[in-house]
Design an enzyme around this catalytic site. Sequence first.
Site, PDB file in Angstrom:
ATOM      1  N   HIS A  22      40.766  39.866  53.574  1.00 27.45           N
ATOM      2  CA  HIS A  22      39.855  40.435  52.575  1.00 27.45           C
ATOM      3  C   HIS A  22      38.432  39.930  52.834  1.00 27.45           C
ATOM      4  O   HIS A  22      38.226  38.753  53.150  1.00 27.45           O
ATOM      5  CB  HIS A  22      40.308  40.038  51.164  1.00 27.45           C
ATOM      6  CG  HIS A  22      39.568  40.743  50.079  1.00 27.45           C
ATOM      7  ND1 HIS A  22      38.310  40.348  49.656  1.00 27.45           N
ATOM      8  CD2 HIS A  22      39.874  41.838  49.343  1.00 27.45           C
ATOM      9  CE1 HIS A  22      37.895  41.161  48.703  1.00 27.45           C
ATOM     10  NE2 HIS A  22      38.827  42.076  48.492  1.00 27.45           N
ATOM     11  N   SER A  75      36.362  47.682  40.207  1.00 29.37           N
ATOM     12  CA  SER A  75      35.425  48.505  40.986  1.00 29.37           C
ATOM     13  C   SER A  75      35.570  49.996  40.655  1.00 29.37           C
ATOM     14  O   SER A  75      35.103  50.852  41.398  1.00 29.37           O
ATOM     15  CB  SER A  75      35.667  48.275  42.483  1.00 29.37           C
ATOM     16  OG  SER A  75      37.048  48.369  42.775  1.00 29.37           O
ATOM     17  N   GLU A  86      35.959  39.035  50.979  1.00 29.44           N
ATOM     18  CA  GLU A  86      35.533  37.840  50.237  1.00 29.44           C
ATOM     19  C   GLU A  86      36.123  36.575  50.855  1.00 29.44           C
ATOM     20  O   GLU A  86      35.445  35.562  51.008  1.00 29.44           O
ATOM     21  CB  GLU A  86      35.961  37.943  48.768  1.00 29.44           C
ATOM     22  CG  GLU A  86      35.519  36.714  47.970  1.00 29.44           C
ATOM     23  CD  GLU A  86      36.280  36.525  46.673  1.00 29.44           C
ATOM     24  OE1 GLU A  86      36.562  37.520  45.982  1.00 29.44           O
ATOM     25  OE2 GLU A  86      36.590  35.364  46.348  1.00 29.44           O
ATOM     26  N   ASN A 114      41.794  43.957  43.666  1.00 25.86           N
ATOM     27  CA  ASN A 114      42.002  43.634  42.245  1.00 25.86           C
ATOM     28  C   ASN A 114      42.732  44.766  41.533  1.00 25.86           C
ATOM     29  O   ASN A 114      43.507  44.532  40.608  1.00 25.86           O
ATOM     30  CB  ASN A 114      40.677  43.239  41.571  1.00 25.86           C
ATOM     31  CG  ASN A 114      39.828  44.423  41.194  1.00 25.86           C
ATOM     32  OD1 ASN A 114      40.067  45.069  40.185  1.00 25.86           O
ATOM     33  ND2 ASN A 114      38.836  44.733  42.015  1.00 25.86           N
ATOM     34  N   HIS A 161      35.147  48.461  46.720  1.00 24.93           N
ATOM     35  CA  HIS A 161      36.260  49.230  47.264  1.00 24.93           C
ATOM     36  C   HIS A 161      36.589  50.410  46.360  1.00 24.93           C
ATOM     37  O   HIS A 161      37.625  50.443  45.688  1.00 24.93           O
ATOM     38  CB  HIS A 161      37.485  48.326  47.466  1.00 24.93           C
ATOM     39  CG  HIS A 161      37.329  47.400  48.627  1.00 24.93           C
ATOM     40  ND1 HIS A 161      37.785  46.111  48.633  1.00 24.93           N
ATOM     41  CD2 HIS A 161      36.743  47.600  49.827  1.00 24.93           C
ATOM     42  CE1 HIS A 161      37.489  45.551  49.795  1.00 24.93           C
ATOM     43  NE2 HIS A 161      36.851  46.431  50.532  1.00 24.93           N
ATOM     44  N   HIS A 206      31.204  41.056  47.608  1.00 28.58           N
ATOM     45  CA  HIS A 206      32.186  40.083  48.135  1.00 28.58           C
ATOM     46  C   HIS A 206      31.516  38.927  48.867  1.00 28.58           C
ATOM     47  O   HIS A 206      32.160  37.944  49.186  1.00 28.58           O
ATOM     48  CB  HIS A 206      33.115  40.738  49.163  1.00 28.58           C
ATOM     49  CG  HIS A 206      33.727  42.011  48.716  1.00 28.58           C
ATOM     50  ND1 HIS A 206      34.518  42.111  47.605  1.00 28.58           N
ATOM     51  CD2 HIS A 206      33.684  43.250  49.243  1.00 28.58           C
ATOM     52  CE1 HIS A 206      34.931  43.359  47.473  1.00 28.58           C
ATOM     53  NE2 HIS A 206      34.427  44.069  48.448  1.00 28.58           N
ATOM     54  N   CYS A 211      33.363  45.439  36.382  1.00 28.09           N
ATOM     55  CA  CYS A 211      33.028  44.091  35.920  1.00 28.09           C
ATOM     56  C   CYS A 211      31.516  43.928  36.038  1.00 28.09           C
ATOM     57  O   CYS A 211      30.836  44.763  36.655  1.00 28.09           O
ATOM     58  CB  CYS A 211      33.725  43.062  36.790  1.00 28.09           C
ATOM     59  SG  CYS A 211      33.226  43.231  38.518  1.00 28.09           S
ATOM     60  N   CYS A 219      37.896  34.344  38.788  1.00 26.06           N
ATOM     61  CA  CYS A 219      36.913  35.100  38.013  1.00 26.06           C
ATOM     62  C   CYS A 219      37.509  35.460  36.646  1.00 26.06           C
ATOM     63  O   CYS A 219      38.575  36.076  36.576  1.00 26.06           O
ATOM     64  CB  CYS A 219      36.555  36.371  38.792  1.00 26.06           C
ATOM     65  SG  CYS A 219      35.722  37.585  37.793  1.00 26.06           S
ATOM     66  N   SER A 236      41.495  48.624  46.958  1.00 20.64           N
ATOM     67  CA  SER A 236      40.878  47.592  46.115  1.00 20.64           C
ATOM     68  C   SER A 236      41.919  46.541  45.761  1.00 20.64           C
ATOM     69  O   SER A 236      42.933  46.825  45.113  1.00 20.64           O
ATOM     70  CB  SER A 236      40.328  48.238  44.836  1.00 20.64           C
ATOM     71  OG  SER A 236      40.186  47.265  43.824  1.00 20.64           O
TER      72      SER A 236
HETATM   73  S1  SF4 Z   1      34.042  37.956  41.197  1.00 25.31           S
HETATM   74 FE1  SF4 Z   1      34.504  40.078  41.699  1.00 25.31          FE
HETATM   75  S2  SF4 Z   1      35.675  40.800  39.903  1.00 25.31           S
HETATM   76 FE2  SF4 Z   1      34.586  38.921  39.271  1.00 25.31          FE
HETATM   77  S3  SF4 Z   1      32.651  39.586  38.353  1.00 25.31           S
HETATM   78 FE3  SF4 Z   1      32.287  39.164  40.531  1.00 25.31          FE
HETATM   79  S4  SF4 Z   1      32.545  41.140  41.560  1.00 25.31           S
HETATM   80 FE4  SF4 Z   1      33.501  41.296  39.554  1.00 25.31          FE
END
Ligand code: SF4
Length: 289
Positions: free
Chosen positions: A125, A266, A127, A225, A43, A75, A15, A195, A223
């Site tokens: 996590h 990731s 984040e 996601n 990750h 994160h 991303c 996101c 990871s």
């Molecule tokens: S929030 Fe996480 S998945 Fe979304 S753009 Fe940012 S790093 Fe990427």
Amino acid sequence: MAKIEIEKARELGFCFGVRRAIKIIETAAKEHERIVTLGPIVHNRMVVTKLAEMGVSVSSDLSQLQDRTIAIASHGVSPELLSQIQAQQLSVVDTTCPIVRSAQRAAKRLAEAGFGVVIFGEATHPEVKGLLGWAGNEAAATLHGEEVANFSLPRRLGILSQTTQNRSQFAKFTNRVISVAFPYVQELRIINTLCEETQKRQEAALELAGKSELMIVVGGHNSANTQRLAETCSSIVETYLIETAAEIEEERLVGRHRIGVTAGASTPDEAIEEVILKLKSFASGNCEP
Ligand code: SF4
């Protein structure tokens, strides 16, 4: 021999937040000799190994890092951790994703306005740990809306989400929280901190899973996601999560004529291409029963 089609999801892999974080670190690694990331920058082992070759190491123990440059992962971190870093007068390279930063600001606004905050996310996590720090002392994180019945519910309740959660799951979560909390709560505020990059990957994976006989999800086993992409796909079709091409088991491909491939946010492009190449080599070989 029947033809085997291998199709990539229309949105997959890195991303913009991860690309940005890696670019910042790579640039910093050319200027600073001893960069340490607080936990893995993303990750994915392939990414961490590549950065290690550039002299970027990983640590979780701030007390051992007196003369280093600290890199904050995409994160983000809690304000407490930021204060500790500042107290040690360490130089900092901050790669916090702007979308995570926006979720942190939302959490802070709610806390400052007197809301108790519930975060839809995995409490362990990185984040979410950071978000909890911004969301004040009354904040809690859970994946199960019913669990708010066990919290001491405030009169003003704010709900937000870990950025990489699934949209429909967040909607279900908020519905459950509302049904549990309504007898006690006077004011409810829901902030959509999801996101869009993650949503696009999930939607594209779902679409591809619907027309595939097998889905391969490429990404770190740790990871979040990537795991969610695999969960999403496995609700439709048989799905395997692999981190590298070496994990492909040929016998699992036997008799499959349409194989879909997606990858977490990731996962580097090289890892995806290696998997596609290996699948193609099997497809041109002897995978038919
Ligand atoms: S929030 Fe996480 S998945 Fe979304 S753009 Fe940012 S790093 Fe990427």
